[in-house]
Design an enzyme around this catalytic site. Structure first.
Site, short mmCIF file in Angstrom:
data_model
loop_
_atom_site.label_atom_id
_atom_site.label_comp_id
_atom_site.label_asym_id
_atom_site.label_seq_id
_atom_site.Cartn_x
_atom_site.Cartn_y
_atom_site.Cartn_z
CG LEU A 130 -1.68 1.27 1.54
CD1 LEU A 130 -2.66 1.62 0.43
CD2 LEU A 130 -2.39 1.16 2.89
CG ASP A 131 2.80 4.77 2.44
OD1 ASP A 131 3.88 4.89 1.83
OD2 ASP A 131 2.46 5.51 3.37
N PRO A 132 4.81 1.62 1.10
CG PRO A 132 6.92 0.77 0.54
CD PRO A 132 6.01 0.99 1.71
CG ASP A 192 3.08 5.01 -1.87
OD1 ASP A 192 3.28 3.89 -2.38
OD2 ASP A 192 3.83 5.50 -1.00
#
Length: 391
Positions: free
Chosen positions: A137-139, A142
Site C-alpha cells: 500500500l505505502d509503499p 502510492d
C-alpha cells in the site's frame, strides 16, 4: 530499474511454487489470489498448526500447504524459480533474500528497500533472481498513483518547459469508527512509536526541511470534504529522482507522509511527551501499554485512506492538477489494510510468475506505463480508487 541492478538476459523461469512467509495482519485475500494463479502455495508460520489455522481463517484449507517456518527448513525446500513472499519484519528480509539467491529463487516483499537488501541486488541480478520490493500500500499503490499523475502532467505541460510543482502523498490506516484515541493499531505499537521518533526530510516552500519530531509538523488536510491531520515521515527527497520528475521542474512542495483522524495530535499529547523524553526502556513499555489499552477486536473495522495530489504551474501560466484517492473500509472477512497490501503484493508476484519482471531490483512501479497497467489490474482485483484531473 536501480543503478545497482546488473541483470542477466533473463530471469530464472518461474517454477510455479510460491512460499508465503508469515501470516500477520497484512495477509489477506492476496494469498487466495495466488492460490488461483500459482501451481503450489505454501504458507509458512511459527508452527504448522498456526499456519493451518491461518489458512482455515482465510478459507484456504486444502488450497495451500501449511509449514512451520525456520530459515533452514524453508531454504531446504526452495527450488530454482520458486517465489518467496516475505511478510516478516523488514530486518528479516535480507537473510531470506540471501537464501533465495543461493537457491535461484525469486523474492518479493511490500517493504522499502533496505541497505541490507540493496547490497545483495547485484548478486541477485547475476543469478537471474527477481527482487520485488515496495509492492504494498505505502509503499506500493502510492508509487503507482504518483507515477501516473506525473506522466499525465508531463504530457500536458511538457518536459522542456520551466515549471514548479507540489506533490503530496499521505496514507494512513485509521479506525472506521473514530474512538477517543483517534487510532487503532494495525501494526506493532513499537513500530508506530519508532517511526514517530525518526526525523522526516521533505521539501517545503522550495527548500529541504527536516522535522526532528515529525508530529510537530502536523497540519490539517481536507480530503474530499473531510478534515484529517497529516505529517511528514521518513525521507521524501530521494523520491524526486525515483519518480523521474522533469529536471526543468522545480518542487515547491514534495512530501510523503502519514494521515490520521482529525484530533489525533491532541489525543496523543501524553504519548508525545514520553517520546520527547527519549527513554528507550520506558517507550518500549509504553508500546505494550497502548496495545493493551486500545486493542483491536474482531468487531472493529479499519479504514485506509491514501491521497496523492500533484499540482503543476508552467512557466507560461498553464496549470495542471490531478488527484488520486483510495478510501476503503474493512469488512468482517478482511481488513482494508490486508486487502490493499496483500492484493498489491500478489499482483506483483503474478508478474514474477509470468516472467514479465526482469532479474534484479523492481519496485511496484518503475515506469508510468507499468503503473497504469497495475492500477487497472488492481481495480479489477477489487481495490477501488478515484482519479480527478483538472487540466
Amino acid at each position: 530499474m536501480s543503478e545497482t541492478t546488473v541483470p542477466t538476459a533473463f530471469a530464472v523461469p518461474a517454477s510455479g511454487t510460491v512460499h508465503w512467509v508469515g501470516a500477520g495482519l497484512s495477509t489477506g485475500s492476496g494469498l487466495a489470489a495466488l492460490c488461483d494463479a500459482a501451481d503450489r502455495v505454501r504458507l509458512w508460520h511459527r508452527t504448522e498448526e498456526r499456519a493451518g489455522q491461518s489458512l482455515a481463517a482465510l478459507g484456504l484449507t486444502g488450497r495451500a500447504e501449511p509449514r512451520a517456518f525456520t530459515l533452514a527448513t524453508l531454504t531446504a525446500e526452495l527450488a530454482p524459480g520458486d517465489v518467496v513472499v516475505s511478510m516478516l519484519p523488514a530486518p528479516e528480509h535480507a537473510p531470506l533474500l540471501a537464501a533465495c539467491i543461493g537457491r535461484g529463487a525469486h523474492f518479493a516483499c511490500s517493504s522499502y528497500v533496505s541497505d541490507a537488501v540493496l547490497d545483495q541486488v547485484p548478486a541477485a541480478a547475476a543469478a537471474g533472481v527477481v527482487v520485488l520490493t515496495e509492492a504494498g500500500l505505502d509503499p506500493g499503490i502510492d508509487h503507482l498513483f504518483a507515477l501516473d499523475l506525473i506522466a499525465r502532467a508531463r504530457d500536458a505541460i511538457g518536459d522542456g518547459s520551466a515549471a514548479s510543482y507540489s506533490l503530496t502523498s499521505y496514507c494512513g490506516g485509521i479506525p472506521a469508527v473514530p474512538n477517543e484515541f483517534r487510532y487503532r493499531f494495525s501494526w506493532a505499537p513499537a513500530g508506530v512509536l519508532g517511526a514517530l521518533r525518526s526525523p522526516a526530510r521533505y521539501i517545503e516552500d522550495g527548500a529541504e526541511t527536516i522535522a526532528a519530531r515529525p508530529w510537530e509538523a502536523t497540519r490539517p488536510q481536507v480530503i474530499d470534504g473531510e478534515t484529517f491531520e497529516v505529517y511528514p515521515n521518513r525521507d521524501s527527497v530521494p523520491f524526486v529522482d525515483q519518480y523521474g520528475l522533469a529536471s526543468t521542474w522545480k518542487p515547491r512542495t514534495f512530501v510523503r507522509g502519514t494521515l490520521r483522524l482529525d484530533g489525533w495530535l491532541r489525543a496523543w499529547s501524553a504519548v508525545f511527551e514520553e517520546l520527547k523524553a527519549g527513554d528507550d526502556r520506558r517507550i518500549g513499555a509504553l508500546a505494550g501499554e497502548l496495545a493493551a489499552r486500545y486493542p483491536t477486536t474482531d468487531a472493529d473495522r479499519d479504514r485506509v485512506v491514501l491521497a496523492v495530489s500533484l499540482d503543476v504551474h508552467g512557466g507560461s501560466g498553464e496549470t495542471w492538477a490531478g488527484r488520486y484517492l483510495l478510501d476503503l473500509e474493512g469488512t468482517a472477512d478482511e481488513s482494508a489494510m490486508a486487502r490493499c497490501v496483500s492484493r498489491t503484493l500478489a499482483l506483483g508476484v503474478r508478474h514474477v510468475l509470468d516472467g514479465s519482471l526482469p532479474p534484479g531490483l523492481s519496485r511496484a512501479a518503475e515506469t508510468a506505463q507499468r503503473a497504469r497497467e497495475w492500477l487497472a489490474e488492481l481495480g479489477r482485483d477489487g481495490v477501488d480508487f478515484t482519479l480527478r484531473v483538472e487540466p
